[in-house]
Enzyme design. Structure first.
Site, mmCIF file in Angstrom:
data_model
loop_
_atom_site.group_PDB
_atom_site.id
_atom_site.type_symbol
_atom_site.label_atom_id
_atom_site.label_comp_id
_atom_site.label_asym_id
_atom_site.label_seq_id
_atom_site.Cartn_x
_atom_site.Cartn_y
_atom_site.Cartn_z
ATOM 1 N N HIS A 1 10.444 15.286 -2.072
ATOM 2 C CA HIS A 1 10.319 14.910 -0.659
ATOM 3 C C HIS A 1 11.355 15.589 0.242
ATOM 4 C CE1 HIS A 1 7.216 12.069 -1.439
ATOM 5 N NE2 HIS A 1 7.976 11.242 -2.126
ATOM 6 N N HIS B 1 2.960 10.155 -4.319
ATOM 7 C CA HIS B 1 3.297 10.525 -2.950
ATOM 8 C C HIS B 1 3.273 12.043 -2.820
ATOM 9 C CE1 HIS B 1 5.394 6.625 -3.744
ATOM 10 N NE2 HIS B 1 4.762 6.323 -2.631
ATOM 11 N N ASP C 1 4.331 6.868 -10.371
ATOM 12 C CA ASP C 1 4.117 5.806 -9.391
ATOM 13 C C ASP C 1 2.653 5.673 -8.974
ATOM 14 O OD1 ASP C 1 4.521 8.302 -8.284
ATOM 15 O OD2 ASP C 1 6.099 7.667 -6.908
ATOM 16 N N ASP D 1 2.816 13.229 -8.678
ATOM 17 C CA ASP D 1 3.402 11.997 -8.165
ATOM 18 C C ASP D 1 2.433 11.390 -7.149
ATOM 19 O OD1 ASP D 1 6.481 10.739 -7.782
ATOM 20 O OD2 ASP D 1 5.203 10.533 -6.016
#
Length: 343
Positions: free
Chosen positions: A158, A195, A282, A193
């Site tokens: 990120h 996200h 996640d 992931d």
């Protein structure tokens, strides 16, 4: 498969989100690494500590002012009226309208994008060590290894070249890809992931020597919200070298695996000679940060598909915050990955 590790990650272990009057727990806890290592031991995989690779590869990916901020922020913060356990922004810059400030209180809001990235006394050392884990994984590939697992923490996907976010301070996957490209490989980054890997996308968006693909929950309803949409395909020389595959809430194993297969097909068309996998867990049903419904069996199948792709691969650990499921999820993924490698 060698597993690259570091103990330095434990120096960064915030207790709560900040600033947050509710005292919500900080999801990226140091105990996550212990759970992941238990899976590594279960599979009997060898481990090795990451050596110090210096700053060259990190500085090639990240802005110099941002790196200086990370290295000095905590000490400078202690000299202000806001001293305490962590550097925390009180306001956030709108980059198109704001200039870089000189004061630490202003720089906190310029370089930190939200409450998920407080800077503690040990954050810089932990982040730098995590990047060295990824660099070592990439270097092992360049030295002839078929696969390596870089057990990175803090995560990295990120963070942009000069903006931290989502528990991330240095972009481990982008750094690993840069090292591979510099060593003569033609790498692709596949981010699984839940996200979107917005920071990795931002760093690689105008490059044509690295392909980026992200399979993730639809950002219309999930962090990072501002990136990860289907029409983001790269710019300049990088046009066509970026592929986003967002998935609706409650997506389970079958559709997630199908998206991974679609991403791998695009990567094969690109002609990648090495893979960097941003490996998050996640997407598991019930993760406190997300909204998909992948199971451990789903992660096993994803591991099989990636393992069968047949090129040297470095796995770079990203998220996964359902701590009591981490060991099972990693064990399932690696079992599938390694079985496909041996087939």
């Amino acid at each position: 498969m060698i597993v690259i590790t570091t103990d330095a990650h434990a120096a960064h272990d915030p207790a709560t989100m900040a600033p947050s009057p509710s005292g919500r727990p900080f999801y990226d806890r140091a105990e996550r690494v212990g759970q992941l290592l238990s899976a590594v031991r279960r599979l009997g995989l060898p481990t090795a500590p990451a050596p110090n690779h210096g700053m060259a590869a990190i500085a090639a990916v990240h802005d110099a002012g941002y790196l200086e901020f990370l290295e000095t922020a905590f000490e400078r913060w202690q000299a202000t009226q806001f001293d305490g356990q962590a550097v925390r922004a009180f306001g956030y810059a709108v980059r198109a309208m704001q200039r870089r400030p000189d004061a630490i209180t202003g720089q906190a809001g310029y370089y930190l994008s939200g409450e998920t990235v407080p800077v503690l006394q040990g954050t810089w050392q932990a982040a730098k060590a995590s990047a060295h884990v990824a660099i070592e994984g990439a270097q092992r590939i360049l030295d002839g290894a078929g696969e390596a697992y870089a057990l990175c923490r803090p995560s990295g996907h990120h963070v942009y070249a000069d903006l931290a976010g989502g528990f991330c301070y240095l972009n481990n996957a982008a750094i690993a890809a840069h090292v591979l490209a510099g060593g003569g490989a033609k790498p692709a980054v596949l981010d699984v992931d839940v996200h979107h890997g917005n920071g990795t996308q931002g760093i690689l968006y105008d490059r044509d020597d690295v392909f980026f693909c992200s399979v993730h929950g639809d950002p219309r309803g999930l962090y990072p919200w501002y990136a990860g949409y289907e029409d983001e395909s790269g710019t300049g020389r990088g046009a066509g070298c970026n592929l986003n595959l967002p998935l609706p809430a409650a997506t389970g194993d079958a559709a997630f695996v199908e998206a991974v297969e679609k991403g791998l097909s695009a990567i094969r068309k690109f002609g990648a000679s090495a893979l960097v996998i941003s490996l998050g867990f996640d997407a598991h049903a019930g993760d406190p940060t997300a909204n998909l419904a992948v199971t451990s069996d789903g992660f096993r199948t994803i591991g099989e598909r990636i393992g069968a792709f047949g090129v040297p691969t470095v796995l770079v650990q990203e998220g996964g915050y359902l701590i009591d499921k981490l060991a099972d999820n990693l064990s399932a993924f690696l079992s599938g990955f390694l079985a496909a490698r041996r087939a």
